[in-house]
Write a protein that holds these residues in place. Structure first.
Motif, short mmCIF file in Angstrom:
data_model
loop_
_atom_site.label_atom_id
_atom_site.label_comp_id
_atom_site.label_asym_id
_atom_site.label_seq_id
_atom_site.Cartn_x
_atom_site.Cartn_y
_atom_site.Cartn_z
N LEU B 268 42.60 37.55 46.60
CA LEU B 268 41.61 37.75 45.55
C LEU B 268 40.23 37.26 46.00
O LEU B 268 39.22 37.93 45.83
CB LEU B 268 42.07 36.97 44.32
CG LEU B 268 41.43 37.34 43.00
CD1 LEU B 268 41.91 38.72 42.59
CD2 LEU B 268 41.81 36.32 41.94
N ILE B 269 40.23 36.08 46.61
CA ILE B 269 38.96 35.50 47.04
C ILE B 269 38.30 36.33 48.13
O ILE B 269 37.10 36.59 48.09
CB ILE B 269 39.18 34.06 47.53
CG1 ILE B 269 39.46 33.19 46.32
CG2 ILE B 269 37.98 33.54 48.29
CD1 ILE B 269 40.16 31.93 46.66
N VAL B 270 39.13 36.79 49.07
CA VAL B 270 38.55 37.60 50.14
C VAL B 270 37.97 38.88 49.56
O VAL B 270 36.90 39.35 49.97
CB VAL B 270 39.60 37.88 51.24
CG1 VAL B 270 39.09 38.90 52.24
CG2 VAL B 270 39.97 36.59 51.95
N VAL B 271 38.66 39.44 48.56
CA VAL B 271 38.13 40.64 47.91
C VAL B 271 36.80 40.32 47.24
O VAL B 271 35.80 41.05 47.40
CB VAL B 271 39.15 41.19 46.89
CG1 VAL B 271 38.51 42.27 46.04
CG2 VAL B 271 40.37 41.73 47.60
N VAL B 272 36.77 39.20 46.51
CA VAL B 272 35.53 38.83 45.83
C VAL B 272 34.41 38.63 46.86
O VAL B 272 33.29 39.11 46.68
CB VAL B 272 35.72 37.53 45.01
CG1 VAL B 272 34.38 37.00 44.52
CG2 VAL B 272 36.63 37.80 43.83
N LEU B 273 34.74 37.95 47.95
CA LEU B 273 33.72 37.69 48.97
C LEU B 273 33.25 38.96 49.65
O LEU B 273 32.09 39.08 50.03
CB LEU B 273 34.25 36.71 50.01
CG LEU B 273 34.38 35.26 49.55
CD1 LEU B 273 34.88 34.40 50.69
CD2 LEU B 273 33.04 34.73 49.07
N ALA B 274 34.18 39.91 49.79
CA ALA B 274 33.79 41.17 50.42
C ALA B 274 32.76 41.89 49.56
O ALA B 274 31.84 42.54 50.07
CB ALA B 274 35.01 42.06 50.65
N VAL B 275 32.89 41.72 48.25
CA VAL B 275 31.93 42.37 47.35
C VAL B 275 30.66 41.53 47.23
O VAL B 275 29.55 42.03 47.32
CB VAL B 275 32.57 42.58 45.95
CG1 VAL B 275 31.58 43.24 45.02
CG2 VAL B 275 33.83 43.41 46.08
N ARG B 276 30.86 40.23 47.03
CA ARG B 276 29.72 39.32 46.91
C ARG B 276 29.86 38.21 47.93
O ARG B 276 30.54 37.22 47.69
CB ARG B 276 29.67 38.73 45.50
CG ARG B 276 29.05 39.65 44.48
CD ARG B 276 28.74 38.87 43.21
NE ARG B 276 27.78 37.80 43.46
CZ ARG B 276 26.52 37.86 43.10
NH1 ARG B 276 26.08 38.90 42.44
NH2 ARG B 276 25.71 36.88 43.35
N PRO B 277 29.21 38.35 49.08
CA PRO B 277 29.44 37.41 50.19
C PRO B 277 29.04 35.98 49.87
O PRO B 277 29.38 35.08 50.63
CB PRO B 277 28.58 37.97 51.32
CG PRO B 277 28.31 39.37 50.95
CD PRO B 277 28.32 39.44 49.47
#
Lengths: 355, 289, 228
Positions: B268-277
């Motif tokens: 989930l976090i990696v997905v969030v970071l991919a969208v908002r670094p």
């Protein structure tokens, strides 16, 4: 520190001689440790490519080691693949995962990147724990003795094989890192903005660094699997990743020699301390701090300077200057240190503020 | 069932949030990502246990002693390791705290041993039933303290001069000096407050688990993720991030797989970071050239 | 009031000032002029203690201040408005102003000073609860000046107050700088690239030149004191 200097041979040649002949005189356990050192050196090379040269911190390299180890082990046990094929495929598999991880990591740096890599390492461990078909469940996974061309390798011949792979990987790393690729990595580490302004593709070289780093660690994982011959997911935990990071800092960031020294250090010290696990923790932590504070460039740079002193290249005063200066220049150009009094934040190029 | 998972998720999330708050505070003010934050909490739990079982100190006093000890420890760590490397890159500073982490781990193991120990708590811990939802009281205590401490921090940063000076220093160190702020003292205060926060988290966690040098490892990892999710620099972000991860991993454990909950949280976090670094609450990072 | 004698300052190995001597008389406005890179900003940074000189002395009312750290200088009556404004972007306008009064002992007078300062720049009063980072460049400059005034300085160091600001706003800011000098009896040392603007309000002019990085000072004709 980057350039391979001739006098490095003064260290490497005796080291190699010792490594080649030592197994003949010692126990199989020492041979095992020597093989383990070689494997750690390959990991150190891999993580140094990413962290030391390119400046991207990874706290998840145990994950790549696990991918390499399990890929190779499964190929050998399930498909009866030759050991060397397992090793190459392990490297490739890990490299591909590294490439995939490198894509989201492109936009990340600092704390964000280390979180992503930390999560990656934890995820690999946890997934393996829950995929009995891969990891063999509670019973773990046994790996047969490695064989080459029909001959089953005994401990000593396996060590020579591992040593040969290590030497090849070291030379490969040296030649790549001294090429334009290595310079691109360093440029990105020192300033992403400046490097891009010079036409270095951030996307290309950052993913390349991830891929190469994972490839190295995957190869090491395969060698590891056939060395310990028993795999359990919890062996590839966060602590292992931290050990990997620690060893390259202590050995010397952005240095092939440093990788070698770091690998030796990380295997030998816990072994010598044996049951004194806590003392080992304390020593490792203290070594890390001592290196950061007083030995810029790690043990390898320190030894190089010491050697320069012995051979009369520099004076004691030079060494004192290097050693006494509190470090903190990992991955930075020395000129930046003088900006102690400059505005710490809020000023940037052209005085433009983003918010 | 869902309500139950939500509550235990929020309780776990409060611990992550408390630890994440300390991480974010140190990062905002001193540019250090502190790996040793979790182990400050571990040390606090052991100090409290030692005070209670060996020196027969009453619980509340033991807790206070532990919090103060940890705060001092954090200040000393800053003085001895971080401050001497003031021009270091972020990577070196991070690795330095990793060294501190190892040392604290080893010292704790040497002093208090690696076998796990139970932590006595005077707070009642039997589950209570609210509208048919069974909730462990231990979880409720954590939630309550998490809330109180967040409120105290909010007041501190909003309404006190020291809090204002800390925020100003985080924004612009030189300008803060020009206003008369002793930045070195602010750093010490930052580490002290962060150490105290970690201590509270450690002592709140202690009754629910067994004490060991590793007790905070999982919390640290999640707190770290919470801080990142919240934008590593935003205090409300750290709280929201912590609660979010706590709830998400509990729900994932309920509906997908208990064993893989950490994995899901990180995916989930990696997905969030991919969208908002730079996380959900993060401001864009200014590149220093 | 302020006297610099042979001040030498360097950043690392790069020498920024080579022997600057100048004097700032009490209640005056001194304009320090010079090209880019001549060391004007360094002069101010050295006075306010952000950097310390290698050699030479700085005296404030006869008292050496060249070894006093920046955080203590402000308590001695010197406030520095740095180049590029350096407002605390995430803090509200009001909080920025409160930070200006951080080191003051007379907490009871701060409330009154807040009103007085916002009288100079009424726009700040309107924007008091807004984060400083959302202000325009001119407003941020006004805030930076007001924040410095909150320390009740005897000597105000202004670094390029016209930098990156709309011409109309510049005129407003400069006329208020003069008002501050008259009403608050604050001595002002002004660094400015725009010589016309600076000399219009200054009593004295000083120039920094790259060649020697030293300052020469001259009293200006009385006519140049006319504003606008």
């Amino acid at each position: 520190m980057t350039a391979f200097r001739l006098h490095h041979l003064l260290w490497l040649v005796p080291l190699l001689v010792v490594l080649v002949f030592l197994p003949s005189f010692t126990t199989t356990f020492i041979t095992y440790l020597l093989s383990l050192i070689c494997i750690y050196v390959i990991v150190a090379l891999g993580i140094n490519i990413l962290t030391g040269y390119t400046g991207q911190m990874s706290v998840g390299h145990a994950g790549f080691l696990a991918i390499g180890a399990y890929t190779s082990a499964r190929l050998i046990t399930d498909l009866g693949a030759p050991f060397w094929v397992g090793m190459l495929v392990a490297g490739l598999a890990s490299g591909i995962v590294g490439f995939l991880l490198g894509i989201p990591a492109l936009r990340l740096s600092g704390a964000y990147l280390s979180t992503a890599t930390l999560g990656f390492g934890l995820a690999v461990e946890q997934i393996l724990q829950n995929m009995d078909s891969v990891s063999g469940g509670r019973a773990g996974l046994s790996v047969p003795k490695p064989s080459l061309a029909g001959f089953v390798l005994d401990d000593r011949s396996y060590f020579y094989f591992v040593l040969a792979v290590t030497i090849v990987m070291s030379l490969l790393a040296l030649s790549i890192l001294r090429s334009s690729v290595g310079r691109a990595f360093i440029a990105l580490r020192d300033s992403e903005i400046a490097a891009q302004a010079m036409g270095i593709s951030l996307a290309r070289y950052k993913t390349l660094a991830f891929t190469m780093s994972a490839f190295y660690t995957g190869i090491a994982g395969a060698l590891f699997a056939s060395l310990v011959r028993f795999l359990a997911p919890e062996n590839f935990n966060m602590w292992l990743s931290i050990d990997f990071l620690t060893m390259i800092v202590i050995g010397g960031l952005a240095s092939v020699l440093g990788s070698v020294i770091g690998g030796i250090f990380m295997v030998t010290v816990p072994y010598v301390l044996g049951e004194l696990q806590d003392l080992s923790f304390i020593l490792m932590g203290a070594a890390l701090l001592v290196v950061l504070l007083f030995m810029p460039g790690g043990i390898s740079a320190f030894l190089s300077r010491l050697l320069d002193l012995v051979t009369g290249r520099t004076t004691a005063k030079d060494i004192e200057q290097h050693v006494a200066k509190p470090m903190g220049q990992l991955g930075r150009l020395p000129e930046q240190s003088q900006s102690a009094n400059a505005p710490a934040s809020g000023t940037d190029l052209l005085g433009v503020k983003e918010s | 069932m869902i309500a139950q998972q939500m509550v235990s998720g929020l309780a776990a999330g409060s611990l992550y949030a408390l630890t994440a708050l300390g991480l974010v505070l140190i990062f905002k003010n001193t540019d250090v990502v502190n790996f040793a934050q979790g182990d400050f909490g571990m040390v606090a739990a052991f100090v409290a246990l030692m005070a209670i079982s060996q020196f027969k100190v009453p619980f509340v006093l033991a807790t206070l002693v532990a919090i103060v000890t940890t705060a001092i420890l954090a200040v000393v760590v800053d003085r001895l390791t971080i401050r001497p490397m003031k021009n270091a890159s972020m990577l070196s500073l991070m690795i330095a705290t990793l060294g501190v982490y190892m040392i604290l781990h080893g010292v704790a193991g040497a002093i208090w041993g690696r076998d796990t120990k139970a932590f006595p708590s005077p707070l009642p811990s039997d589950p209570v039933s609210v509208n048919g939802v069974v909730i462990g009281q231990g979880h409720l205590w954590i939630l309550a303290f998490g809330f109180i401490i967040s409120a105290v921090l909010f007041v501190f940063f909003r309404y006190t001069t020291a809090g204002l000076a800390m925020r100003a220093t985080a924004e612009d160190r030189m300008a803060a000096r020009l206003m008369g702020v002793n930045v070195s003292r602010i750093f010490a205060l930052t580490w002290g407050v962060s150490g105290a926060l970690a201590a509270v988290a450690g002592i709140l966690l202690a009754p629910l688990v067994y004490l060991s040098p590793n007790m905070m490892s999982d919390v640290l990892v999640k707190a770290y993720a919470a801080a990142v999710l919240g934008g590593f620099g935003s205090l409300p972000g750290a709280i929201v991030g912590g609660l979010f991860i706590g709830v998400a991993e509990n729900l994932a454990g309920e509906f997908i797989s208990t064993e893989l909950r950490t994995t899901f949280a990180f995916v989930l976090i990696v997905v969030v970071l991919a969208v908002r670094p730079t996380g959900v609450f993060g401001r864009r990072i200014q590149a220093k050239v | 009031m302020l006297k610099l004698s042979d001040v030498e300052t360097s950043y690392g190995k790069i020498k920024a000032l080579k022997g600057v001597s100048m004097e700032v008389p009490e209640r005056s406005i001194v304009a320090l002029l010079g090209a880019n890179g001549a060391g004007k900003t360094t002069v101010l940074r050295t006075i306010s203690g952000v950097v310390h000189p290698l050699n030479g002395t700085i005296e404030l009312w006869g008292k050496r201040i060249d070894r006093v750290p920046a955080e203590r200088i402000v308590g001695m009556g010197v406030a520095h408005v740095p180049e590029g404004r350096h407002v605390f972007a995430g803090l509200s306008v009001l909080e920025n102003l409160k930070m200006g009064a951080y080191g003051r002992k007379d907490k009871s007078n701060i409330k009154g000073d807040l009103d007085r300062v916002t009288d100079y720049f009424p726009i700040l009063g309107k924007r008091r609860s807004q984060p400083a980072g959302t202000l325009s460049g001119g407003e941020q400059q006004m805030l930076a000046i007001s924040r410095a005034l909150m320390a009740r300085p005897k000597l105000l160091l202004l670094d390029e107050p016209s930098l990156g600001i709309a011409p109309k706003v510049i005129t407003e800011i400069f006329s208020i700088i003069r008002t501050i000098n008259v009403e608050e009896k604050t001595t002002i040392l002004l660094v400015e690239q725009n010589a016309f603007l600076a000399l219009a309000i200054a009593h004295y002019g000083a120039t920094c030149s790259k060649l020697e990085t030293s300052c020469f000072q001259a009293q200006l004709r009385s006519s140049s004191r006319v504003t606008r």
